[in-house]
Design an enzyme around this catalytic site. Sequence first.
Site, PDB file in Angstrom:
ATOM      1  N   ARG A 179      30.759  17.990  38.566  1.00 24.10           N
ATOM      2  CA  ARG A 179      29.525  17.388  37.888  1.00 24.10           C
ATOM      3  C   ARG A 179      29.632  17.505  36.329  1.00 24.10           C
ATOM      4  NH1 ARG A 179      24.273  17.520  40.328  1.00 24.10           N
ATOM      5  NH2 ARG A 179      23.343  18.407  38.494  1.00 24.10           N
ATOM      6  N   ARG A 183      36.115  16.763  28.274  1.00 24.06           N
ATOM      7  CA  ARG A 183      36.501  15.947  27.169  1.00 24.06           C
ATOM      8  C   ARG A 183      37.308  16.196  25.901  1.00 24.06           C
ATOM      9  NH1 ARG A 183      30.645  15.325  26.384  1.00 24.06           N
ATOM     10  NH2 ARG A 183      29.588  14.043  27.905  1.00 24.06           N
ATOM     11  N   ARG A 256      19.531  28.067  47.955  1.00 18.62           N
ATOM     12  CA  ARG A 256      19.364  29.007  46.829  1.00 18.62           C
ATOM     13  C   ARG A 256      17.968  28.694  46.538  1.00 18.62           C
ATOM     14  NH1 ARG A 256      22.157  33.182  46.447  1.00 18.62           N
ATOM     15  NH2 ARG A 256      22.300  33.250  44.334  1.00 18.62           N
ATOM     16  N   ARG A 287      20.573  31.530  33.037  1.00 16.67           N
ATOM     17  CA  ARG A 287      20.219  30.899  31.858  1.00 16.67           C
ATOM     18  C   ARG A 287      18.832  31.405  31.415  1.00 16.67           C
ATOM     19  NH1 ARG A 287      20.359  24.488  34.178  1.00 16.67           N
ATOM     20  NH2 ARG A 287      18.527  24.860  35.385  1.00 16.67           N
ATOM     21  N   GLU A 312      16.223  32.453  34.242  1.00 13.55           N
ATOM     22  CA  GLU A 312      16.460  32.209  35.530  1.00 13.55           C
ATOM     23  C   GLU A 312      17.130  32.950  36.270  1.00 13.55           C
ATOM     24  OE1 GLU A 312      17.632  27.941  35.975  1.00 13.55           O
ATOM     25  OE2 GLU A 312      15.962  27.172  34.531  1.00 13.55           O
ATOM     26  N   TYR A 360      22.397  17.737  47.142  1.00 20.34           N
ATOM     27  CA  TYR A 360      22.313  18.109  45.618  1.00 20.34           C
ATOM     28  C   TYR A 360      22.093  16.679  44.878  1.00 20.34           C
ATOM     29  CZ  TYR A 360      23.955  20.942  41.739  1.00 20.34           C
ATOM     30  OH  TYR A 360      23.964  21.920  40.670  1.00 20.34           O
ATOM     31  N   ASP A 362      20.238  14.485  42.069  1.00 22.56           N
ATOM     32  CA  ASP A 362      19.675  14.619  40.773  1.00 22.56           C
ATOM     33  C   ASP A 362      18.408  13.599  40.918  1.00 22.56           C
ATOM     34  OD1 ASP A 362      20.982  16.527  39.145  1.00 22.56           O
ATOM     35  OD2 ASP A 362      22.395  14.960  38.601  1.00 22.56           O
TER      36      ASP A 362
END
Length: 375
Positions: A179, A183, A256, A287, A312, A360, A362
């Site tokens: 995911r 770069r 989860r 995070r 979190e 999963y 989005d």
Amino acid sequence: MKYDYLIVGSGLFGATFAHLANKQGKKCLVIEKRSHPGGNIYCEEIEGINVHKYGAHIFHTSDKEVWNFVNSIVPFNRYTNCPMAQAPSGKLYNLPFNMNTFYEMWGVKTPEEAHKKLEDQRKDALDKMKSEGISEPRNLEEQALTLIGRDIYEQLIKGYTEKQWGRPCNQLPAFIIRRLPVRLTFDNNYFNDSYQGIPIGGYNKLIDGLLNGIEVKLDTDFFDDRKHWESVADKIVFTGKIDQFCDYRFGKLEYRNVRFETEVLETPNWQGNAVVNYTSAEVPYTRIIEHKHFEMFGDEVYKNPKTVISKEYSSEWDETKEPFYPINDERNQSIYQKYKELADKEKNVIFGGRLAEYKYYDMAPIIQKVKRLFK
Ligand code: FAD
Ligand code: UDP
């Protein structure tokens, strides 16, 4: 029958389905077991700030039709996700993995230097796979080591991933780490998509807009009176847990959960960014989100003297918690396949969304999927 569709769940899948069906003149009833609509994209306002109650949500897509669709419900702002990561060393790194990260990690300044360094870093893992005659990485660890190499795997991936998923990296599917972009440019944009942002005024505006004019019953669990709910509509759109729909006959699927510790702080700008990941296994949370940065930019941040942060904590799911992330490892996938075969036989039920498809997903692909059902 009173309704054309009974929609179980008012998350993004259910709300989008209800909206499109309603537009075609279909009569819909949405039932939702929580006391608010919106599923995991729901926000709660605290101190004038939209707090993402079930975790930070950034909408991103390259599908112009989806982008235009959501913007026709509520205009989106220009938020661009550029998370930072605090490594076990305490040093901050830019994400996703790009020239800034490579400079911070190794001091390399040009794409050519970075490319060389990455080749060095990946070499051992690639050689190992070759010697074992494996062409595709078999798990997340192999994928990370062959994609980005050992230093970044150890500093920025291993600890975070094992906290997030509660499983060792060599037992997790490789696709999870794919995911993330890699770069050789100085570009901190977390997504490669053409469009991204946050609804102006928060995600509740999107949900309320989608559900406008539709009958919604909150605090209503389908399974509390399944017989009754099955009798009220011609068709059911089910967005809850597929294993529960099938009476858990092949065993329970695993998920989860994330627990959020939210605090109001008496400072206008606490971490200077919406998202800071903590990649060390020693830090218990994954995070910290500072919510105002999703909607306030530049000096606007200082207009509100307070801020709201959420830490979190990732944990295993049990019946007392919300199921957030499906765990698409081999065991769970093989159980899911059995449930899917049963679901495919249900001619009057459409199964959709993260829980019913055990996927999963989005947000944008959810909307794509619902739109396809109407084409
Ligand atoms: P849900 O939002 O889970 O909605 C399902 C609804 O059904 C819930 O409201 C639930 O209460 C209800 N329900 C379940 N069972 C029953 C029942 N028996 N009776 C009645 N109601 C029931 N996507 C992005 O694009 N960008 C992001 O940055 C992003 N971040 C995320 C962060 C986290 C922590 C999580 C968990 C997800 C994130 N996502 C993100 C994914 C996004 O949340 C999903 O794509 C989207 O919310 C899925 O919508 P859904 O309708 O399938 O599921
Ligand atoms: N990841 C990581 N370190 C980070 C951020 C992400 O190793 O600092 C890995 C982790 O395995 C995670 C995956 O990349 O599950 C995908 O991250 P993403 O941010 O897309 O996950 P989300 O929480 O948005 O689903």
